[in-house]
Enzyme design. Structure first.
Site, PDB file in Angstrom:
ATOM      1  N   TYR C 128      -1.940   9.598  -7.607  1.00 33.31           N
ATOM      2  CA  TYR C 128      -1.388   9.375  -6.264  1.00 33.31           C
ATOM      3  C   TYR C 128       0.123   9.200  -6.332  1.00 33.31           C
ATOM      4  CZ  TYR C 128      -5.092   8.928  -2.832  1.00 33.31           C
ATOM      5  OH  TYR C 128      -6.070   9.194  -1.918  1.00 33.31           O
ATOM      6  N   GLU C 244      -9.237   1.157  -0.577  1.00 39.27           N
ATOM      7  CA  GLU C 244      -8.623   0.436  -1.694  1.00 39.27           C
ATOM      8  C   GLU C 244      -8.078  -0.911  -1.239  1.00 39.27           C
ATOM      9  OE1 GLU C 244      -5.192   2.295  -3.325  1.00 39.27           O
ATOM     10  OE2 GLU C 244      -5.256   1.124  -5.178  1.00 39.27           O
ATOM     11  N   GLU C 382       4.918  -5.337   2.037  1.00 42.81           N
ATOM     12  CA  GLU C 382       5.884  -4.969   3.078  1.00 42.81           C
ATOM     13  C   GLU C 382       5.343  -3.806   3.912  1.00 42.81           C
ATOM     14  OE1 GLU C 382       6.772  -5.542  -0.136  1.00 42.81           O
ATOM     15  OE2 GLU C 382       7.646  -7.500   0.283  1.00 42.81           O
TER      16      GLU C 382
END
Lengths: 395, 356, 395, 356
Positions: C128, C244, C382
């Site tokens: 990824y 996930e 964030e």
């Protein structure tokens, strides 16, 4: 490296202490300590006491009626006054307009207004903020339109502290609408007796009255009341805000607030022991004491830097942020210390035998709520962070 | 496992929200909240009629609810509108009357208001520190001492007073007219009173009331947690609304990422506050009640302050004014931590189990 | 309102507990508890044990070889495994690729790959992240260019966890450069034996080895390895990241970490008393316990919402943020608890009589540093805040 | 009041910074920091020659500095480059030799390395908890017990060992060759050792060393604070640099306000850390020394962790790798809190004064 005051500074400190001991009325100091709203007479009385000694504006140059104090002397004076619970000098003339006139005023303006600040003939208030333009001064909308030898002012100001006692106001007004928003602003002096001005009180969160809204409707002010050049107001405003930011820190007030909380925690008993023996409370207090010790030193570093004896970048913003955070943490602890006894509104609701707390602590909750302002006004702590970030990151 | 409210509770929520929004708007609230007796008798009767009191007790005690989630349903609604009526005192009194097996019909119907007088002037949350005494004079009991910050005191017809009779901690009923009652408004609105007892006549309610008192205080704490959650939800909504509409530097201040992230953190903590309150409500009547309630009250005290301070800071100057609703939510959220044991007191209770 | 498991759920929980008691080797659990790097054989062994029971992918539908567990059952299973210190199931096949194939794969892909995940024929890893495109997946640059029936892949992936054990990798690759950056991404399966692939270990902050860089040079992959449609990769990636994010929370791991710290604090003596009797330490621990109790309930609310029995907006992001913050706070406390004894590197530097801490605690500092990743990967905290803010503010 | 460094100290800073940048670059540092004895003898000699050791003692004890600001000058420089050399052990040993009136020329010249063995296996920072014993056997002293996490131990020629002789707490010198020394690298680099004493010969240095030990530990704590300030400055600079250069979503991540504000808060706390360290340095040798040092060490422990965690979080994944310098600054800043009393230990010392 030397973290201690010089011999001269120590002598000056002793002089200030002695003056306060001899001239500050104990009952008045107790009222200051209790966070009471002082009367106009009390504020004027203390102003006069200081002026008699030449100390009401000690940081002004001697030729203007001050003592020419440097940053360190001024700090010593402010800190001792705070620790002694002297009334706070009303800052709008002495600490705001005075320096502005000294830097930007004409000799005539200086000669006329400065002595009137010293002898309290004029009580100034400020017309900076507007509804909808808190920290964003550039967006202010109060207009001043030139008509002959006058400006005609229309608009509204807010957060005008102690305006109820003032006879004059200094204002930021918009004198041009072209160009960048901050380029069309001017700084002007207004007599509050002028027709068209209305002042309305704002009740604050804790129920007190210290700030006002001021409405201007076709208020005519002579152009000679302009300070600096037309459209130079932004420069003057930044100059003034820099002064204000530094004074908000008030390390002396923090030290006084710390001592007060420590005393409370020593005197209040809860659950069979003194509150100071509660490890969770003591740990909160100790952490703040450490932060405050560091802030004290950071502040001294800033003062020394101002006199060429050290370096500290972005000091005023950093001190403003940390100083207000510490003060608010102390207010928080004082409020907690009272437990259920913090409840009565107003703090004088229960007096004498019925009182739930010593008079000097009774307003702890009100002080806590009122002092939430510290991180908001004078350029909010978020604005201060933006300023520092710009320096750090060029952002 | 099911976190959907029952139909009854959903209806109660809707009923109370609608009633309070209509009959207790902020202007009316401000009038009642700071003027003794900090209570509107007409609205109190309507609140009772709508079930706000009946929901606090189970059927066998004359109510129609009485579970933890019934109490949180009522107090969340009160919190959302900052209703200053003395429901907290009523709840604790009702629980004690139930424990004593006494009829509470008039309290449930709203015709008689009662308050619990337990804490004393040192502000200690511990029952062991109670110093008020009760004495059997043959012709009845006499109570002496001072009870401090009695919630709902200015509006009470009678007080349930915890006092010491030798080694025992008992509970007596004292008529408001028989005692000296010094009422006052609280800084966040609502009434409290000092209760001065000096050989004051009282009627014995329970000779050994320690366990019942701890239980009633737990119910009071649960109620405060729920009230806080209701107030937090509104404070957050007001803040989000302000961030979306208030413009500075040419755009809504909600476009500034630093404020966005802080608004998100507020939301996260509010969900945590809601969860710990659900946990406490679901633990009422189980062996874990007291610990669950202390966990909730500790978290609520900590988070309530954070929500209050952040909401004020993000609103800026306007939040410093009495005129702005957010200022009153901010006060209530902070001052809840001063009631029935603060965040550190309850943290210490949670810690106490570790040493065992 | 009912905060408790149903009778069926409780029965299932008992079944899982019994299974773990009977099948999880105590020595292996102790190694897991100690944060040891497990061997490949240990991981495969546990996978086989679970697969024999049909529980390696219990949340898959029955027809695919799972048990069709709902959110609550899956949570119960995960929590019990965590509390028992079972090895963590290697998630890349079971929890990531499996759900993606079930949602987007062809019947042929499902029939071929799913059984191989269950029986451990294939060990998948993920491609990824790229250097320079951490949380910003849309900016990824690894190219896959169609040539006949193949894609030819060039580029670099990083943070490929346990890639050293894998035989296959699923990748996000750029298949188009026009339009919005996220519109030209595809999801593709690659055999790691394909020529042109090189895997290099990354040494981590605490000295361990669990992630890799993967370099692709003219790697030819048949177009049949595409999952979903070409340029549909962004949709698949978001679907996978949602899965996930939820699993990173790992409330069970937090509970286990809490129990471990509490045990440490009970056993460690410092300055003549047990550490748990130190009020400052105990206060930190109690505050985390309260936060964790709330998180547990928040998590149950999310699970119930998934089954239509409650509501919770933005739950995965909020749980990811709070869950990682709590886990890191627990890691912080465990490290502190050791005091000077946290120092040795690696944790096995001192064994036997010389050891400074019980084996299960020796890696406390390493775990603390390693788990700083929790707030960074799977979409940094964030990024999660940005996601939630968008919902709140439309920002 | 003057916060400008003297010319001598400014020159020492420049000299050490230049030397360490040139001779102790990060690759070399990584080799030394994790391989026993975690020490480069050649560089040590040069450090000594440049004055890094001489600055630690006053002239009357053979050095040329010895004030608090001399020590902070040296350790800030060491912190900036994460230098793992055993200067901390040398500092504390030197202070004790000075207190004992013993010649320390060989230590100051860098030809003999010494370490202080004070803490024991329970990690207690209190001298009262020392269990090692010393016994006078007529032909000399024998020491028994275990000293734990002795900083600089693997490279030491000799140890100063604190041990109990009846009620007295004394100090003995033990040759490295006479004892069993189990050295190891620390997770943040640099060496430590377990020192196993079993009727091991030692030479009496001070019969009553309690005050001197507390003083030496205070000097060590001051040094750690200064080292942390040096490391924080670098960690902040690395973070600012990363925020300016690293791009995500099409712009430097430093353009995101949430990160800007956090970077500013880092800077504010670092100035506070610098200030409290200056305060401690200026208080050395005064009655306020111990309290000032505890304040500093407590703040540094708290802020060091914050700086470490924020620097890592803002760097993102890259900070999780051994290859990135920030990861090593992050480890050092956190692990400093494990040395010579952590943030809570020193907070408790500050609190202790309140009860008086």
């Amino acid at each position: 490296m030397d973290i201690h005051y010089s011999a001269d500074d120590l002598a000056f400190q002793a002089e200030v202490k002695a003056f306060l001991r001899d001239n500050l009325d104990a009952a008045l100091a107790a009222r200051v300590a209790a966070g009471a709203e002082l009367t106009r007479a009390e504020m004027e009385g203390w102003h006069a006491t200081l002026n008699a000694r030449g100390w009401v504006a000690g940081h002004w140059p001697r030729e203007a009626g001050g003592q020419g104090w440097g940053a360190v002397q001024r700090h010593i004076f402010d800190e001792e006054c705070a620790l002694a619970n002297a009334p706070r000098i009303v800052p709008f003339g002495v600490n705001m307009l005075g320096p502005v006139l000294l830097a930007f005023g004409t000799p005539g303006q200086q000669a006329h207004y400065l002595p009137r600040i010293l002898d309290d003939t004029d009580w100034w208030c400020q017309g900076y903020s507007e509804p909808g333009a808190g920290s964003d001064l550039a967006s202010l909308r109060t207009r001043a339109v030139r008509e002959g030898d006058d400006y005609v002012i229309n608009g509204q100001k807010t957060w005008t502290t102690l305006g109820q006692h003032a006879n004059r106001i200094f204002c930021l007004v918009r004198t041009a609408t072209e160009g960048k928003p901050q380029e069309g602003i001017s700084f002007i002096l207004v007599d509050l007796d002028t027709p068209g001005i209305e002042m309305r009180p704002i009740r604050l969160i804790e129920g007190g009255y210290e700030v006002n809204e001021v409405f201007f409707t076709d208020v005519r002010v002579p152009v000679t009341n302009l300070v600096g050049k037309e459209n130079q107001g932004w420069t003057i405003a930044k100059y003034l805000l820099g002064h204000e930011r530094t004074s908000i820190v008030g390390v002396g007030f923090n030290l006084e607030a710390f001592e007060r909380v420590r005393t409370m925690a020593r005197n209040i008993r809860r659950g069979g022991r003194r509150l100071i023996e509660d490890p969770l409370f003591a740990a909160r207090l100790a952490q703040i004491e450490i932060d405050l010790e560091a802030l004290k030193l950071t502040n001294l570093r800033m003062l020394a830097a101002a006199e060429g004896k050290g370096q500290l970048g972005d000091a005023p913003s950093m001190l403003k942020i940390k100083g207000t955070v510490i003060r608010q943490a102390l207010n928080d602890l004082a409020r907690r210390a009272l437990g259920p006894a913090a409840a009565p509104f107003p703090s004088e609701a229960l007096e004498g035998n019925l009182a739930l707390a010593a008079p000097e602590h009774a307003a702890a909750a009100a002080d806590y709520f009122n002092n939430r302002k510290l991180s908001i006004f004078g350029g909010s702590n978020e604005i201060q962070r933006n300023i520092v970030a710009k320096g750090l990151l060029g952002a | 496992m099911d976190f959907t409210p029952t139909d009854d509770r959903r209806m109660l929520t809707e009923t109370l929200d609608r009633f309070l929004a209509a009959e207790y708007p902020v202007e009316h609230r401000m009038k009642i909240a700071y003027d003794l007796p900090c209570h509107d008798a007409g609205l109190w009767a309507q609140l009772a009629e709508l079930g706000a009191l009946g929901a606090l007790l189970p059927e066998e005690a004359g109510g129609f609810g009485g579970a933890g989630f019934d109490v949180t349903t009522v107090f969340e609604a009160l919190g959302r509108t900052l209703c200053p009526e003395p429901v907290l005192g009523a709840l604790m009194a009702l629980r004690l009357l139930q424990a004593a097996g006494q009829d509470a019909t008039d309290v449930l119907e709203g015709t008689r208001r009662m308050a619990l007088a337990v804490g004393e002037a040192d502000g200690s949350p511990e029952l062991d520190d109670i110093a008020c005494t009760a004495r059997d004079e043959g012709d009845g009991w006499r109570l002496s001492g001072r009870k401090s910050v009695v919630y709902g005191g200015p509006a009470a017809h009678a007080f349930l007073v915890a006092a010491r009779n030798g080694d025992a901690l008992g509970l007596w009923e004292v008529d408001a007219g028989a005692a000296e009652v010094a009422g006052y408004a609280m800084i966040d609105g609502g009434g409290a009173a000092e209760l001065l007892l000096s050989d004051t006549r009282g009627r014995l309610v329970m000779a050994d009331a320690r366990a019942a008192l701890e239980d009633a205080l737990d119910w009071g704490r649960l109620a405060l947690c729920a009230e806080a959650v209701g107030a937090m939800d509104r404070a957050h909504a007001l803040t989000i609304d302000y961030l979306r509409t208030r413009k500075q530097f040419g755009r809504p201040i909600g476009a500034f990422q630093a404020l966005q992230h802080r608004a998100v953190d507020m939301g996260i903590e509010i969900e945590q506050a809601r969860s710990i309150t659900i946990h406490a409500a679901g633990s009422m009547g189980t062996p874990g009640q007291s610990r669950a309630v202390s966990m909730a009250k500790s978290l609520i005290g900590r988070v309530g302050r954070q929500i209050s301070e952040e909401a004020v800071q993000m609103h800026g100057g306007i939040a410093m004014t009495w005129e702005a609703a957010i200022s009153h939510y901010a006060k209530r959220l902070v001052m809840i931590d001063h009631q029935l044991g603060d965040t550190d007191t309850h943290l210490a209770r949670v810690m106490a189990a570790y040493a065992a």
